[in-house]
Design a protein around this motif. Sequence first.
Motif, PDB file in Angstrom:
ATOM      1  N   VAL A 173       0.861  -1.180   0.000  1.00  0.00           N
ATOM      2  CA  VAL A 173       0.000   0.000   0.000  1.00  0.00           C
ATOM      3  C   VAL A 173       0.900   1.233   0.000  1.00  0.00           C
ATOM      4  N   PRO A 174       0.449   2.346  -0.583  1.00  0.00           N
ATOM      5  CA  PRO A 174       1.304   3.534  -0.691  1.00  0.00           C
ATOM      6  C   PRO A 174       1.895   3.999   0.639  1.00  0.00           C
ATOM      7  N   ARG A 175       1.134   3.942   1.723  1.00  0.00           N
ATOM      8  CA  ARG A 175       1.649   4.463   2.987  1.00  0.00           C
ATOM      9  C   ARG A 175       2.839   3.664   3.516  1.00  0.00           C
ATOM     10  N   SER A 176       3.008   2.451   3.009  1.00  0.00           N
ATOM     11  CA  SER A 176       4.134   1.617   3.452  1.00  0.00           C
ATOM     12  C   SER A 176       5.355   1.756   2.553  1.00  0.00           C
ATOM     13  N   MET A 177       5.267   2.627   1.562  1.00  0.00           N
ATOM     14  CA  MET A 177       6.362   2.807   0.618  1.00  0.00           C
ATOM     15  C   MET A 177       7.047   4.143   0.853  1.00  0.00           C
ATOM     16  N   LEU A 178       8.353   4.137   0.784  1.00  0.00           N
ATOM     17  CA  LEU A 178       9.157   5.350   0.913  1.00  0.00           C
ATOM     18  C   LEU A 178       9.726   5.701  -0.452  1.00  0.00           C
ATOM     19  N   HIS A 179       9.484   6.929  -0.893  1.00  0.00           N
ATOM     20  CA  HIS A 179      10.062   7.381  -2.154  1.00  0.00           C
ATOM     21  C   HIS A 179      11.231   8.299  -1.857  1.00  0.00           C
ATOM     22  N   VAL A 180      12.321   8.108  -2.597  1.00  0.00           N
ATOM     23  CA  VAL A 180      13.550   8.876  -2.398  1.00  0.00           C
ATOM     24  C   VAL A 180      13.884   9.630  -3.682  1.00  0.00           C
ATOM     25  N   GLY A 181      14.079  10.935  -3.578  1.00  0.00           N
ATOM     26  CA  GLY A 181      14.424  11.705  -4.763  1.00  0.00           C
ATOM     27  C   GLY A 181      14.951  13.077  -4.417  1.00  0.00           C
ATOM     28  N   ASP A 182      15.562  13.727  -5.409  1.00  0.00           N
ATOM     29  CA  ASP A 182      16.208  15.021  -5.187  1.00  0.00           C
ATOM     30  C   ASP A 182      15.293  16.207  -5.462  1.00  0.00           C
ATOM     31  N   ASP A 183      14.229  16.006  -6.222  1.00  0.00           N
ATOM     32  CA  ASP A 183      13.392  17.119  -6.670  1.00  0.00           C
ATOM     33  C   ASP A 183      12.234  17.313  -5.694  1.00  0.00           C
ATOM     34  N   TYR A 184      12.192  18.483  -5.049  1.00  0.00           N
ATOM     35  CA  TYR A 184      11.170  18.706  -4.027  1.00  0.00           C
ATOM     36  C   TYR A 184       9.762  18.602  -4.596  1.00  0.00           C
ATOM     37  N   ALA A 185       9.518  19.262  -5.727  1.00  0.00           N
ATOM     38  CA  ALA A 185       8.161  19.272  -6.282  1.00  0.00           C
ATOM     39  C   ALA A 185       7.775  17.912  -6.826  1.00  0.00           C
ATOM     40  N   ALA A 186       8.635  17.328  -7.658  1.00  0.00           N
ATOM     41  CA  ALA A 186       8.298  16.068  -8.321  1.00  0.00           C
ATOM     42  C   ALA A 186       8.336  14.887  -7.362  1.00  0.00           C
ATOM     43  N   ASP A 187       9.368  14.827  -6.543  1.00  0.00           N
ATOM     44  CA  ASP A 187       9.569  13.657  -5.689  1.00  0.00           C
ATOM     45  C   ASP A 187       8.900  13.771  -4.327  1.00  0.00           C
ATOM     46  N   VAL A 188       9.169  14.861  -3.620  1.00  0.00           N
ATOM     47  CA  VAL A 188       8.625  14.990  -2.260  1.00  0.00           C
ATOM     48  C   VAL A 188       7.121  15.258  -2.291  1.00  0.00           C
ATOM     49  N   LEU A 189       6.712  16.329  -2.958  1.00  0.00           N
ATOM     50  CA  LEU A 189       5.280  16.636  -3.000  1.00  0.00           C
ATOM     51  C   LEU A 189       4.508  15.549  -3.727  1.00  0.00           C
ATOM     52  N   MET A 196       2.320   8.389   0.025  1.00  0.00           N
ATOM     53  CA  MET A 196       3.572   7.724   0.387  1.00  0.00           C
ATOM     54  C   MET A 196       4.366   8.556   1.386  1.00  0.00           C
ATOM     55  N   GLN A 197       5.409   7.951   1.891  1.00  0.00           N
ATOM     56  CA  GLN A 197       6.395   8.662   2.670  1.00  0.00           C
ATOM     57  C   GLN A 197       7.473   9.158   1.713  1.00  0.00           C
ATOM     58  N   ALA A 198       8.136  10.244   2.093  1.00  0.00           N
ATOM     59  CA  ALA A 198       9.090  10.865   1.179  1.00  0.00           C
ATOM     60  C   ALA A 198      10.399  11.185   1.877  1.00  0.00           C
ATOM     61  N   ALA A 199      11.496  10.812   1.216  1.00  0.00           N
ATOM     62  CA  ALA A 199      12.833  11.186   1.676  1.00  0.00           C
ATOM     63  C   ALA A 199      13.421  12.133   0.637  1.00  0.00           C
ATOM     64  N   TRP A 200      13.755  13.322   1.056  1.00  0.00           N
ATOM     65  CA  TRP A 200      14.317  14.329   0.168  1.00  0.00           C
ATOM     66  C   TRP A 200      15.831  14.213   0.207  1.00  0.00           C
ATOM     67  N   LEU A 201      16.431  13.857  -0.917  1.00  0.00           N
ATOM     68  CA  LEU A 201      17.877  13.712  -1.018  1.00  0.00           C
ATOM     69  C   LEU A 201      18.479  15.053  -1.416  1.00  0.00           C
ATOM     70  N   VAL A 202      19.213  15.650  -0.517  1.00  0.00           N
ATOM     71  CA  VAL A 202      19.817  16.971  -0.758  1.00  0.00           C
ATOM     72  C   VAL A 202      21.329  16.810  -0.675  1.00  0.00           C
ATOM     73  N   ARG A 203      21.952  16.566  -1.811  1.00  0.00           N
ATOM     74  CA  ARG A 203      23.405  16.376  -1.838  1.00  0.00           C
ATOM     75  C   ARG A 203      24.144  17.699  -1.658  1.00  0.00           C
ATOM     76  N   ASP A 204      23.575  18.770  -2.159  1.00  0.00           N
ATOM     77  CA  ASP A 204      24.178  20.103  -2.044  1.00  0.00           C
ATOM     78  C   ASP A 204      23.209  21.000  -1.279  1.00  0.00           C
ATOM     79  N   PRO A 205      23.492  21.301  -0.003  1.00  0.00           N
ATOM     80  CA  PRO A 205      22.562  22.102   0.802  1.00  0.00           C
ATOM     81  C   PRO A 205      22.208  23.444   0.189  1.00  0.00           C
ATOM     82  N   SER A 206      23.094  24.009  -0.626  1.00  0.00           N
ATOM     83  CA  SER A 206      22.808  25.318  -1.221  1.00  0.00           C
ATOM     84  C   SER A 206      21.633  25.252  -2.182  1.00  0.00           C
TER      85      SER A 206
END
Length: 236
Positions: A173-189, A196-206
């Motif tokens: 089920v979606p709530r049990s899945m974690l999505h990981v990506g760098d793009d805030y709009a496309a991946d996190v939102l 789903m749950q979302a992990a925002w990958l931020v390699r460059d804090p700037s």
Amino acid sequence: MRLNAVEAISLDLDDTLWSFAQAVAGAEDALRSWLIEHAPGTAGVLATREALGRLRVQFETVRPDLAGDYRRLRLGSIQMALEQAGEDVSLVETAYGIFFSARQKVEFFEDVLPSLEWLSTRFPLVAVTNGNADLQQTGGAHFFKGTLHAATVGVAKPDAAIFHAAAQMVDVVPRSMLHVGDDYAADVLGAIGAGMQAAWLVRDPSTTQAVTPRIQREPHLVIPTLTRLCEMLGRN
């Protein structure tokens, strides 16, 4: 936000597993060299290394209806180069093949392959991308249960349908899945909007500075590398 139990993980590809800009730059270099060799008239049109990128942007302004259709946009921009040079436009498909093959030559970020090895032994993994990278060619396909491309699914992130398709692929089920990506709009939102749950990958804090004023929903995790994701999931 608190991270709940995770049964499966989906991951973005470009700028999550490797540098998209680096991959495209290498592919454009290969394409430019091939065009100049096989259609010499393009040497003037493609006088600078950046010329193919500018033509790609120019073609998209003429054909905004093709936004997101990376193959057709690239084909159109190659045809523009050949037409402007007075060269044979029948070379378009062959030239695109040179570009596409070179685009698959990626350099994984240092943390990626060890992390995928660890994650894939503990969770079913699905790749979810709006781009046209092919894991069978880039390498790394053996870590994943499958790949969902926006072009084949028919919708792109942040549309919930592509995330739901990822959950269905591994039967969670979606709530049990974690999505990981760098793009805030496309991946996190997109992931949060799909339940789903979302992990925002931020390699460059700037890179977060421009996004911060537009943050609408907090991700469940913010991580600098996939190594950190493994560490956090190992504790949960």
